[in-house]
Scaffold this active site. Structure first.
Site, PDB file in Angstrom:
ATOM      1  N   LYS A   3     -16.919  -6.781  29.934  1.00  0.00           N
ATOM      2  CA  LYS A   3     -16.500  -6.621  31.326  1.00  0.00           C
ATOM      3  C   LYS A   3     -15.961  -5.227  31.637  1.00  0.00           C
ATOM      4  O   LYS A   3     -16.084  -4.741  32.773  1.00  0.00           O
ATOM      5  CB  LYS A   3     -15.440  -7.673  31.671  1.00  0.00           C
ATOM      6  CG  LYS A   3     -15.934  -9.112  31.649  1.00  0.00           C
ATOM      7  CD  LYS A   3     -16.948  -9.382  32.740  1.00  0.00           C
ATOM      8  CE  LYS A   3     -17.322 -10.850  32.815  1.00  0.00           C
ATOM      9  NZ  LYS A   3     -18.317 -11.117  33.886  1.00  0.00           N
TER      10      LYS A   3
ATOM     11  N   GLU B 290     -12.120 -11.342  41.175  1.00  0.00           N
ATOM     12  CA  GLU B 290     -12.079 -12.757  40.820  1.00  0.00           C
ATOM     13  C   GLU B 290     -12.227 -12.851  39.309  1.00  0.00           C
ATOM     14  O   GLU B 290     -12.704 -11.924  38.669  1.00  0.00           O
ATOM     15  CB  GLU B 290     -13.222 -13.513  41.508  1.00  0.00           C
ATOM     16  CG  GLU B 290     -14.562 -13.460  40.789  1.00  0.00           C
ATOM     17  CD  GLU B 290     -15.184 -12.067  40.651  1.00  0.00           C
ATOM     18  OE1 GLU B 290     -15.844 -11.825  39.604  1.00  0.00           O
ATOM     19  OE2 GLU B 290     -15.037 -11.233  41.556  1.00  0.00           O
TER      20      GLU B 290
ATOM     21  N   SER C 257     -20.959 -11.131  23.661  1.00  0.00           N
ATOM     22  CA  SER C 257     -20.374 -10.561  24.875  1.00  0.00           C
ATOM     23  C   SER C 257     -18.856 -10.416  24.842  1.00  0.00           C
ATOM     24  O   SER C 257     -18.288  -9.617  25.585  1.00  0.00           O
ATOM     25  CB  SER C 257     -20.764 -11.402  26.088  1.00  0.00           C
ATOM     26  OG  SER C 257     -20.344 -12.752  25.925  1.00  0.00           O
TER      27      SER C 257
END
Length: 394
Positions: A90, A112, A379
């Protein structure tokens, strides 16, 4: 045939676009102009590369999982996004978007989050650049990701609980959109996945494609060839589109996206928008969406908070339609089993999101040879999921 970029209105075939209230049209247009201008600016690209390297810790390793490879009978490489600062992919996108926000003169950041990793990454870059930050999070996700909420607070970010609907990621996006509409002049909305109105799906993909470009170079350096298969989990789809995009024109590379099958597609308790959804508009774009017969958004379920979302990025819907990416599902039990297996075999605790991709390796056993190469996007790391896995009952 060379892969086509979306048109000027952000459509990948029939999917995409910008379905926003009139209030947001000027804001979306401003963002689109700013992004495509910045994309051409060498100074912006240089600044992005600097922070990716020196703050996020790129390039991340491409690790040969020897024990896992012996277990399944083919070569398995893990793209270690879990080694990024904050523990997941991210941060790549958040650095790119906050640099754009700074360039546009915005003073306040909103976001969010579901699993909390995007919230943590947003809070991190907001602290780095001294901007006020508010993160919206479903109350159910706040409970199951309490550690990440504390991390966001440490960075000086306000986490606002959302208690409506399923109390998860969809509702968090709804509230962030409302905030954006009310504060368009000074606020920049950092969307965490390849969803939302154009240009977000393209912008997030571009910022995350560093994953795939690095993988492509690293595997060539190690093996002298490309992998036969590339695997990644798919919720909204940012890590997977970042992993897949640089390989799309390499026709001999099989691309496989793994959705959250939850308790099974037939049960209705899942988060697989491609396997169990149909075309519809959600959060600013037309894509495949989980919905009832009368068009209401369905409730979702996944053991993974980060995959617990009823839609998917429009580019994924397009790649599914043209058959370039194969989308499959893995259920909760299989994901938790993979979580344990990677931990025990390789000493790496994967995020429950990534565990869905790891779980699909088992399905490839017997179909590939010892010479075949599979690259998996790991990830994120699983520290945030330890309580969930400990208490999980299939």
């Amino acid at each position: 045939m060379k892969y086509e970029q979306p048109d000027d209105h952000g459509y990948f075939g029939e999917f995409g676009g910008a379905f926003v209230p009139e209030t947001l049209v000027p804001c979306v247009d401003e963002l689109k102009a700013a992004y495509f201008e910045a994309k051409k600016d060498k100074k912006f690209r240089s600044e992005l590369e600097y922070y990716l390297k020196n703050f996020a810790g790129r390039a991340t390793a491409l690790y040969f999982a020897e024990k896992l490879s012996k277990e399944y009978g083919f070569k398995i490489y893990l793209k270690r996004e879990d080694l990024c600062h904050t523990g997941a992919h991210k941060i790549n996108n958040c650095i790119g978007q906050i640099l754009l926000a700074k360039r546009m003169g915005k003073k306040r950041i909103i976001a969010e989050t579901g699993a909390g990793q995007h919230g943590v990454a947003t809070a991190t870059v907001a602290a780095l650049f001294g901007l006020k930050c508010v993160v919206y999070m479903g109350s159910d996700d706040i409970k199951r990701q309490a550690l990440n909420v504390f991390r966001m607070n440490l960075f000086g970010t306000e986490v606002r609980s959302v208690d409506t609907g399923s109390k998860t990621l969809k509702e968090a996006v709804n509230e962030a959109m409302r905030d954006w509409m009310a504060n368009v002049k000074d606020t920049f909305y950092i969307i965490g996945s390849c969803i939302g109105p154009h240009p977000y799906p393209v912008m997030v993909r571009d910022f995350q494609s560093v994953i795939g470009y690095e993988t492509k170079k690293q595997i060539k350096d190690i093996e002298g060839r490309l992998p036969g298969t590339v695997l990644a989990c798919v919720g909204g789809g940012s890590n997977s589109i970042g992993m897949f995009y640089p390989f799309i024109d390499d026709g001999k590379v099989n691309l496989i996206g793994v959705e959250a099958g939850g308790r099974g597609i037939r049960s209705g308790m899942h988060s697989a928008a491609i396997a169990g959804g149909r075309p519809g508009v959600l959060h600013g774009s037309l894509s495949r969406v989980m919905q009832t017969k009368d068009g209401q958004i369905s409730l979702t379920h996944s053991v993974s908070a980060g995959l617990d979302y009823p839609g998917v990025g429009p580019e994924h819907s397009y790649l599914n339609k043209i058959g370039r990416v194969k989308y499959v599902t893995v259920n909760d039990g299989q994901a938790v089993e993979a979580f344990h297996m990677l931990s025990e075999k390789e000493g790496i605790i994967p995020a429950l999101e990534s565990s869905h991709a790891i779980a699909y390796l088992k399905m490839l056993r017997g179909r590939l040879s010892k010479k075949d190469i599979v690259a998996v996007c790991l990830s994120g790391r699983g520290d945030k999921d330890l309580d969930i896995v400990r208490d999980f009952k299939n």
